[in-house]
Design an enzyme around this catalytic site. Sequence first.
Site, PDB file in Angstrom:
ATOM      1  N   LYS A  46       0.727  -1.272   0.033  1.00 21.56           N
ATOM      2  CA  LYS A  46       0.007   0.089   0.023  1.00 21.56           C
ATOM      3  C   LYS A  46       0.805   1.252   0.068  1.00 21.56           C
ATOM      4  CE  LYS A  46      -3.388  -0.976  -0.657  1.00 21.56           C
ATOM      5  NZ  LYS A  46      -3.471  -1.798  -1.930  1.00 21.56           N
ATOM      6  N   SER A  47       2.204   1.203  -0.592  1.00 25.42           N
ATOM      7  CA  SER A  47       2.969   2.504  -0.553  1.00 25.42           C
ATOM      8  C   SER A  47       3.134   2.913  -1.792  1.00 25.42           C
ATOM      9  CB  SER A  47       4.383   1.849  -0.019  1.00 25.42           C
ATOM     10  OG  SER A  47       4.236   1.385   1.227  1.00 25.42           O
ATOM     11  N   GLY A  48       2.264   2.557  -2.882  1.00 28.32           N
ATOM     12  CA  GLY A  48       2.421   2.993  -4.340  1.00 28.32           C
ATOM     13  C   GLY A  48       3.031   1.990  -4.937  1.00 28.32           C
ATOM     14  N   THR A  49       2.860   0.711  -4.921  1.00 28.31           N
ATOM     15  CA  THR A  49       3.569  -0.400  -5.776  1.00 28.31           C
ATOM     16  C   THR A  49       3.041  -0.352  -7.146  1.00 28.31           C
ATOM     17  OG1 THR A  49       3.137  -1.623  -3.912  1.00 28.31           O
ATOM     18  CG2 THR A  49       4.212  -2.660  -5.661  1.00 28.31           C
ATOM     19  N   TRP A  51       1.318   2.092  -8.810  1.00 26.20           N
ATOM     20  CA  TRP A  51       1.779   3.174  -9.411  1.00 26.20           C
ATOM     21  C   TRP A  51       3.066   2.844 -10.056  1.00 26.20           C
ATOM     22  CZ3 TRP A  51       2.211   8.187  -6.022  1.00 26.20           C
ATOM     23  CH2 TRP A  51       2.039   9.506  -7.404  1.00 26.20           C
ATOM     24  N   HIS A 101       7.251  -7.272  -1.995  1.00 23.78           N
ATOM     25  CA  HIS A 101       7.104  -6.704  -0.522  1.00 23.78           C
ATOM     26  C   HIS A 101       8.304  -7.358   0.253  1.00 23.78           C
ATOM     27  CE1 HIS A 101       3.707  -4.587  -1.808  1.00 23.78           C
ATOM     28  NE2 HIS A 101       3.009  -5.884  -2.030  1.00 23.78           N
ATOM     29  N   PHE A 222      -3.355   9.605 -11.695  1.00 27.22           N
ATOM     30  CA  PHE A 222      -4.447   8.730 -10.879  1.00 27.22           C
ATOM     31  C   PHE A 222      -5.788   8.583 -11.756  1.00 27.22           C
ATOM     32  CE2 PHE A 222      -7.693   8.060  -8.068  1.00 27.22           C
ATOM     33  CZ  PHE A 222      -7.403   6.869  -7.028  1.00 27.22           C
ATOM     34  N   MET A 225      -4.906   6.163 -14.683  1.00 21.62           N
ATOM     35  CA  MET A 225      -4.712   4.765 -14.247  1.00 21.62           C
ATOM     36  C   MET A 225      -5.880   3.952 -13.739  1.00 21.62           C
ATOM     37  SD  MET A 225      -1.020   4.353 -12.367  1.00 21.62           S
ATOM     38  CE  MET A 225      -1.253   2.780 -11.719  1.00 21.62           C
ATOM     39  N   GLY A 252      -5.547   7.911  -3.635  1.00 20.90           N
ATOM     40  CA  GLY A 252      -4.488   8.353  -4.242  1.00 20.90           C
ATOM     41  C   GLY A 252      -3.941   9.809  -3.723  1.00 20.90           C
TER      42      GLY A 252
END
Length: 289
Positions: A46-49, A51, A101, A222, A225, A252
Amino acid sequence: MEPSDKYMFKHRGFYFVQDLATPENIDSLENFEMRDSDVFLVTFPKSGTIWTQNILSLIYHEGHRNGTEDIDLLDRVPWLEYNIRKVDYVNRPSPRLFASHLHYCLMPKELKNGRGKIIYVARNPKDVLVSYFHFSKVSQVLEDVEDFEVIMEKFLAGKVIGNLWLDHVEGWSAQKDNQNILFLMYEEMKKDLKGSVIKICNFLGKRLTEEEIDDVVDKASFGKMSVDRRANYTTMPSDLLDFSKGRFLRKGTIGDWKNTMTVAQNERFDSVFKKRIEKLPIKFCWDIN
Ligand code: A3P
């Protein structure tokens, strides 16, 4: 194998998603054969993977950039430890892009010896927690915890996928002087996406024209995507994600934790995390308060 529950199993002190990996598979990664051209995107969940997966795919694949190829991120940048689509890693053409991860200590030996390149993306753990809370409803393989306070206590105790956020970031940030790792913050990507894309290109030695870079930035927004089926995980099997319960690209934003956590919860969070965050060798560009 250590005791497990319905959703996670524990191996060597770390939790993994039940049925998506096995202890033997995790152990085998230590001897994973690397190539110099391999690129690993590493994050705490949940850290922007997704993206950054998309940014990597857009940088490396013209067909992804110009929309002529319909290949989704799970095939472009598969998970090292969760080979969901059974991608043939050994015969995959170079450069191979992977997401992971994993904590640093579980990574392939050759990677620790300097082969390949790593992009590590970190995000304010309070936003990570809130994102995880919502994602646990969409995900069919994570425990759906109704009460935010309950998931917060699990997060603070490291009883979630990714384990203790502090350990993850601490382990990786100890490598900060390693030339093969680029550290990025979700917040810095939000504030200056173009600057971050250029940083990534420079780090990977990829020369894109100004127009191509603008294209990457545009398609990694955002809004774009969210409606791009190749980049929003809507092609994931429904036994993994149930999109009737929410979206992978949820909000986002930076600081959504302020809409969720009470003053008391925030204080509790800080009492467990703040001191160790301040001691980390990397300074984060978010306001932890
Ligand atoms: P939120 O739940 O706060 O919206 P991961 O891919 O590591 O699971 O991270 C998912 C988080 O990244 C979600 O956060 C998601 O909305 C956010 N995200 C994904 N793509 C993004 C983008 N293009 N811009 C900003 N945030 C994005």
